[in-house]
Design a protein around this motif. Structure first.
Motif, short mmCIF file in Angstrom:
data_model
loop_
_atom_site.label_atom_id
_atom_site.label_comp_id
_atom_site.label_asym_id
_atom_site.label_seq_id
_atom_site.Cartn_x
_atom_site.Cartn_y
_atom_site.Cartn_z
N SER A 88 22.55 -72.54 -43.33
CA SER A 88 23.19 -71.65 -44.30
C SER A 88 22.18 -70.64 -44.80
O SER A 88 21.02 -70.98 -45.07
CB SER A 88 23.75 -72.45 -45.48
OG SER A 88 24.82 -73.28 -45.06
N ASP A 145 34.55 -69.09 -51.99
CA ASP A 145 33.64 -69.76 -51.05
C ASP A 145 32.77 -70.78 -51.76
O ASP A 145 32.45 -71.84 -51.21
CB ASP A 145 32.76 -68.74 -50.34
CG ASP A 145 33.52 -67.84 -49.38
OD1 ASP A 145 34.63 -68.24 -48.97
OD2 ASP A 145 33.02 -66.76 -49.05
N ARG A 174 32.55 -74.83 -51.40
CA ARG A 174 31.30 -75.59 -51.20
C ARG A 174 31.20 -76.74 -52.19
O ARG A 174 30.78 -77.85 -51.83
CB ARG A 174 30.09 -74.66 -51.32
CG ARG A 174 28.77 -75.41 -51.16
CD ARG A 174 27.63 -74.50 -50.79
NE ARG A 174 26.42 -75.28 -50.58
CZ ARG A 174 26.13 -75.98 -49.49
NH1 ARG A 174 26.99 -75.99 -48.49
NH2 ARG A 174 25.01 -76.66 -49.38
N THR A 234 26.10 -82.04 -41.76
CA THR A 234 27.50 -81.96 -42.18
C THR A 234 28.19 -83.31 -42.22
O THR A 234 29.32 -83.42 -42.70
CB THR A 234 28.29 -81.02 -41.25
OG1 THR A 234 28.20 -81.52 -39.90
CG2 THR A 234 27.74 -79.62 -41.30
N LEU A 251 27.06 -66.11 -48.91
CA LEU A 251 26.63 -67.34 -48.25
C LEU A 251 27.25 -67.40 -46.87
O LEU A 251 28.47 -67.37 -46.72
CB LEU A 251 27.05 -68.56 -49.07
CG LEU A 251 26.62 -69.93 -48.49
CD1 LEU A 251 25.11 -70.08 -48.58
CD2 LEU A 251 27.32 -71.07 -49.23
N GLN A 252 26.40 -67.46 -45.86
CA GLN A 252 26.86 -67.58 -44.47
C GLN A 252 26.38 -68.91 -43.91
O GLN A 252 25.20 -69.26 -44.06
CB GLN A 252 26.33 -66.43 -43.61
CG GLN A 252 26.87 -65.07 -43.97
CD GLN A 252 26.48 -64.02 -42.95
OE1 GLN A 252 26.36 -64.31 -41.75
NE2 GLN A 252 26.27 -62.79 -43.40
N THR A 253 27.27 -69.62 -43.24
CA THR A 253 26.91 -70.89 -42.63
C THR A 253 27.21 -70.81 -41.14
O THR A 253 28.31 -70.44 -40.73
CB THR A 253 27.70 -72.05 -43.26
OG1 THR A 253 27.35 -72.14 -44.65
CG2 THR A 253 27.36 -73.37 -42.59
#
Length: 279
Positions: A185, A101, A105, A250, A216-218
């Motif tokens: 995030s 992950d 990123r 984004t 890490l959560q988005t």
């Protein structure tokens, strides 16, 4: 410094001339900034994202640098995240903190910043400025610039540890955001870690890490407040961990707002801990 081609995810050794130039530049930068402290001007913030690996011999100086800066932060709006990428894992030592992950990123930043390669150690500040992670002068200048720029987005966070080895994180966003191109995030951060590396380029060394991202959560920012559930790893200690959250565009990678919070303990989790203590 080590570079790889984007999407190939296979490290390779860069030329001796480039390495020598980077070494000389880092040394000169460190000499110029030696003894300086962070200056906290303005009403902005600085989100410092380090991409590193225990398998990379160029990375420990960058890890030491962000740890040094972290000690100077206090309660100022400077937030450090250390992502351990996974593309070094196949070269003799698997980094226990690494994740695909985080490599993903880093590739996103390569796209946003129009870079032809990703490398370690790399630092990105506020999603807009990148440089070799061991360059102290560049880091301090980027932090200063971030602090001097006003932020139009305010983020508030609240994290509560639950009894089922999870945490509930509530967030609220205020200010100007383009929700169609904005995400939030949430990074679960282990403040300190020490690892003895047995193999690879750093074999035989004991490495100290700061601000290690463990999850890490988005989430899409479809509305300006919400919540998320975060799984907690074994050995979790609320005193040594925190949540750092940030809002990001984004379309271009710009970080719009950032905040952090320690963990509160829910009543159920507290009762469960009391029962363990009695036993």
């Amino acid at each position: 410094m080590r570079k790889i081609k984007i999407f190939a995810l296979v490290p390779f050794f860069i030329g001796a001339v480039i390495i020598s130039a980077a070494f000389i530049n880092n040394k000169r930068t460190a000499e110029k900034s030696n003894g300086k402290k962070l200056k906290f001007d303005g009403k902005g913030f600085a989100l410092v994202e380090l991409f590193t690996s225990e398998g990379c011999s160029s990375c420990p100086p960058a890890d030491d640098l962000v740890a040094k800066v972290q000690k100077e932060v206090g309660d100022k709006p400077i937030y450090i995240l250390a992502y351990h990428v996974d593309y070094w894992d196949r070269l003799g030592w698997k980094d226990a903190f690494s994740s695909a992950d985080y490599t993903k990123r880093q590739n996103e930043y390569a796209h946003w910043l129009n870079l032809s390669q990703i490398y370690t150690p790399q630092i990105v500040v506020n999603g807009k400025t990148e440089f070799v992670g061991s360059q102290e002068g560049a880091l301090r200048n980027a932090i200063k610039t971030g602090l001097q720029r006003s932020s139009n987005v305010q983020l508030s966070l609240n994290a509560t540890r639950n009894a089922n080895n999870t945490a509930s994180v509530q967030y609220k966003v205020e200010g100007q955001t383009d929700n169609a191109h904005s995400v939030i995030s949430l990074a679960l951060v282990q403040k300190q870690a020490v690892i003895k590396v047995e193999r690879g380029e750093n074999g035989g060394r004991t490495l100290a890490h700061a601000q290690v991202v463990r999850n890490l959560q988005t989430l899409p920012l479809s509305k300006n407040n919400g919540s998320a559930t975060v799984a907690l790893p074994s050995g979790f200690d609320a005193q040594g961990w925190e949540i750092i959250g940030f809002v990001q565009n984004t379309a271009n990678g710009a970080v719009l707002g950032v905040s952090k919070t320690p963990f509160k303990v829910s009543a159920d989790a507290g009762n469960q801990q009391d029962a363990k203590n009695i036993q």
